[in-house]
Design a protein around this motif. Structure first.
Motif, PDB file in Angstrom:
ATOM      1  N   SER A 121       1.183 -81.640  -4.631  1.00  0.00           N
ATOM      2  CA  SER A 121       0.654 -82.615  -4.945  1.00  0.00           C
ATOM      3  C   SER A 121       1.745 -83.548  -6.136  1.00  0.00           C
ATOM      4  O   SER A 121       1.716 -84.808  -5.936  1.00  0.00           O
ATOM      5  N   ILE A 122       2.556 -82.932  -6.711  1.00  0.00           N
ATOM      6  CA  ILE A 122       3.763 -83.871  -7.433  1.00  0.00           C
ATOM      7  C   ILE A 122       4.653 -84.626  -6.393  1.00  0.00           C
ATOM      8  O   ILE A 122       4.860 -85.604  -6.576  1.00  0.00           O
ATOM      9  N   VAL A 131      -3.252 -88.379  -6.554  1.00  0.00           N
ATOM     10  CA  VAL A 131      -3.660 -87.093  -6.592  1.00  0.00           C
ATOM     11  C   VAL A 131      -4.585 -86.745  -7.846  1.00  0.00           C
ATOM     12  O   VAL A 131      -4.261 -87.087  -8.957  1.00  0.00           O
ATOM     13  N   VAL A 132      -5.483 -85.867  -7.298  1.00  0.00           N
ATOM     14  CA  VAL A 132      -6.329 -85.204  -8.297  1.00  0.00           C
ATOM     15  C   VAL A 132      -6.578 -83.870  -8.025  1.00  0.00           C
ATOM     16  O   VAL A 132      -6.867 -83.515  -6.717  1.00  0.00           O
ATOM     17  N   ALA A 133      -6.721 -82.810  -9.302  1.00  0.00           N
ATOM     18  CA  ALA A 133      -6.901 -81.482  -8.758  1.00  0.00           C
ATOM     19  C   ALA A 133      -8.279 -81.293  -7.996  1.00  0.00           C
ATOM     20  O   ALA A 133      -9.178 -81.832  -8.253  1.00  0.00           O
ATOM     21  N   ARG A 165     -13.041-101.478   5.830  1.00  0.00           N
ATOM     22  CA  ARG A 165     -13.653-100.157   5.836  1.00  0.00           C
ATOM     23  C   ARG A 165     -12.412 -99.179   6.311  1.00  0.00           C
ATOM     24  O   ARG A 165     -12.131 -98.039   5.855  1.00  0.00           O
ATOM     25  N   GLU A 166     -11.408 -99.900   7.277  1.00  0.00           N
ATOM     26  CA  GLU A 166     -10.496 -99.128   7.731  1.00  0.00           C
ATOM     27  C   GLU A 166      -9.472 -98.798   6.763  1.00  0.00           C
ATOM     28  O   GLU A 166      -8.860 -97.616   6.592  1.00  0.00           O
ATOM     29  N   ILE A 167      -9.266 -99.788   5.913  1.00  0.00           N
ATOM     30  CA  ILE A 167      -8.322 -99.598   4.574  1.00  0.00           C
ATOM     31  C   ILE A 167      -8.954 -98.659   3.594  1.00  0.00           C
ATOM     32  O   ILE A 167      -8.120 -97.745   3.061  1.00  0.00           O
ATOM     33  N   LEU A 168     -10.177 -98.867   3.455  1.00  0.00           N
ATOM     34  CA  LEU A 168     -10.693 -97.618   2.525  1.00  0.00           C
ATOM     35  C   LEU A 168     -10.587 -96.240   3.167  1.00  0.00           C
ATOM     36  O   LEU A 168     -10.426 -95.040   2.451  1.00  0.00           O
ATOM     37  N   GLU A 169     -10.747 -96.161   4.481  1.00  0.00           N
ATOM     38  CA  GLU A 169     -10.289 -94.886   5.211  1.00  0.00           C
ATOM     39  C   GLU A 169      -9.099 -94.143   4.728  1.00  0.00           C
ATOM     40  O   GLU A 169      -8.870 -93.158   4.259  1.00  0.00           O
ATOM     41  N   HIS A 170      -7.947 -95.109   4.619  1.00  0.00           N
ATOM     42  CA  HIS A 170      -6.769 -94.588   4.222  1.00  0.00           C
ATOM     43  C   HIS A 170      -6.692 -94.274   2.602  1.00  0.00           C
ATOM     44  O   HIS A 170      -5.967 -93.490   2.174  1.00  0.00           O
ATOM     45  N   LEU A 171      -7.211 -95.312   1.850  1.00  0.00           N
ATOM     46  CA  LEU A 171      -7.502 -94.978   0.548  1.00  0.00           C
ATOM     47  C   LEU A 171      -8.069 -93.651   0.244  1.00  0.00           C
ATOM     48  O   LEU A 171      -7.607 -92.869  -0.807  1.00  0.00           O
ATOM     49  N   ALA A 172      -8.975 -93.077   0.968  1.00  0.00           N
ATOM     50  CA  ALA A 172      -9.666 -91.947   0.998  1.00  0.00           C
ATOM     51  C   ALA A 172      -8.740 -90.694   0.877  1.00  0.00           C
ATOM     52  O   ALA A 172      -9.023 -89.647   0.680  1.00  0.00           O
ATOM     53  N   ARG A 173      -7.671 -91.067   1.849  1.00  0.00           N
ATOM     54  CA  ARG A 173      -6.686 -90.129   2.155  1.00  0.00           C
ATOM     55  C   ARG A 173      -5.320 -90.067   1.053  1.00  0.00           C
ATOM     56  O   ARG A 173      -4.423 -89.386   1.041  1.00  0.00           O
ATOM     57  N   GLY A 174      -5.517 -90.931  -0.002  1.00  0.00           N
ATOM     58  CA  GLY A 174      -4.521 -90.928  -1.094  1.00  0.00           C
ATOM     59  C   GLY A 174      -3.343 -91.680  -0.602  1.00  0.00           C
ATOM     60  O   GLY A 174      -2.342 -91.432  -1.160  1.00  0.00           O
ATOM     61  N   ARG A 207      -8.235 -98.095  -7.466  1.00  0.00           N
ATOM     62  CA  ARG A 207      -8.200 -97.634  -6.191  1.00  0.00           C
ATOM     63  C   ARG A 207      -8.652 -96.006  -5.964  1.00  0.00           C
ATOM     64  O   ARG A 207      -8.989 -95.604  -5.138  1.00  0.00           O
ATOM     65  N   VAL A 208      -8.268 -95.528  -7.320  1.00  0.00           N
ATOM     66  CA  VAL A 208      -8.776 -94.057  -7.454  1.00  0.00           C
ATOM     67  C   VAL A 208     -10.309 -93.928  -7.028  1.00  0.00           C
ATOM     68  O   VAL A 208     -10.664 -93.167  -6.637  1.00  0.00           O
ATOM     69  N   GLU A 209     -10.970 -94.936  -7.892  1.00  0.00           N
ATOM     70  CA  GLU A 209     -12.419 -94.870  -7.963  1.00  0.00           C
ATOM     71  C   GLU A 209     -12.750 -95.148  -6.583  1.00  0.00           C
ATOM     72  O   GLU A 209     -13.851 -94.577  -5.994  1.00  0.00           O
ATOM     73  N   ALA A 210     -12.168 -96.172  -5.705  1.00  0.00           N
ATOM     74  CA  ALA A 210     -12.623 -96.165  -4.283  1.00  0.00           C
ATOM     75  C   ALA A 210     -12.455 -95.533  -3.255  1.00  0.00           C
ATOM     76  O   ALA A 210     -13.358 -94.952  -2.671  1.00  0.00           O
TER      77      ALA A 210
END
Length: 233
Positions: A121-122, A131-133, A165-174, A207-210
């Motif tokens: 994670s670091i 990253v979030v625990a 939506r495609e970019i949000l998919e990538h955001l969901a992977r951090g 973007r963390v919230e998204a």
């Protein structure tokens, strides 16, 4: 701050317990292949260390006698230092998590995580990911939903374009903007513009919230194969 992948990632550690600092230093350097440029338990020395070493990441405890982590974060930002910050703490309180994310941290990890998970994670945070625990995922989802009805979430998500939506998919992977731009073969500035539009349409501030909203929605979607149910327009 861009990361040179040809050199070891560098970090500065701030924790008032010397045992924790020494143990984390050993963990990151000998098992994680990173370089701990400096470590301290004195909050007043942090700005000087960051200017001197210019690390890829500051790993910061949340609770310290000489100044809490968020106060340190506010101080370094006031000094014009933009080093990414990751909180490593024992606190799994939702209020602390919310305050840290609102302050703009790169990540929030717990000290009782498995060592290999902390290293990974670091490393991800130093390379630009959020990253979030894992143990805090549910609390984060509950915090960000804020009682928003499921249909309202669906309507907001339905307002996104296919590219958003495609970019949000990538955001969901951090993933970072740089990583997203490379994956989609578009410019970094274009990704930034799309992320800004996504946050505006979803009424979110980071973007963390998204990312968390997207992960939560993926779990709710039929079959779990897509983040979104395609709602007729």
């Amino acid at each position: 701050m861009s990361v040179d992948e040809a050199r070891p990632l560098s970090v500065v550690l701030v924790d008032d317990h010397s045992l924790c600092r020494n143990g984390l230093t050993d963990l990151l350097q000998h098992r994680g292949g990173m370089r701990v440029a400096a470590s301290t338990g004195d909050a007043s020395k942090v700005c000087g260390l960051l200017r001197e070493h210019q690390p890829d990441l500051l790993v910061l405890d949340l609770r310290m006698p000489m100044g809490d982590g968020l106060s340190v974060l506010r101080q370094i930002r006031a000094e014009g230092i933009d080093t990414p910050v990751l909180i490593l703490t024992m606190s799994d309180a939702q209020d602390d998590l919310a305050a840290a994310l609102h302050a703009g941290v790169r990540g929030y990890l717990l000290k009782d995580m498995e060592p290999e998970d902390v290293i990974a994670s670091i490393g991800r945070a130093a390379r630009g990911e959020l990253v979030v625990a894992p143990a805090l995922t549910l609390k984060l989802a509950q915090m960000l939903q804020g009682g928003r009805p499921g249909q309202e979430r669906q309507d907001l998500l339905a307002s996104l374009t296919e590219r958003e939506r495609e970019i949000l998919e990538h955001l969901a992977r951090g993933e970072s903007n740089k990583t997203i731009a490379r994956a989609l073969d578009i410019s970094h500035d274009t990704v930034k513009l799309h992320v800004r539009h996504i946050l505006t349409k979803l009424n979110l501030s980071s973007r963390v919230e998204a990312a968390v909203l997207a992960v939560e929605q993926r779990g709710a979607s039929a079959g779990g194969d897509s983040l979104f149910r395609r709602t007729p327009r």
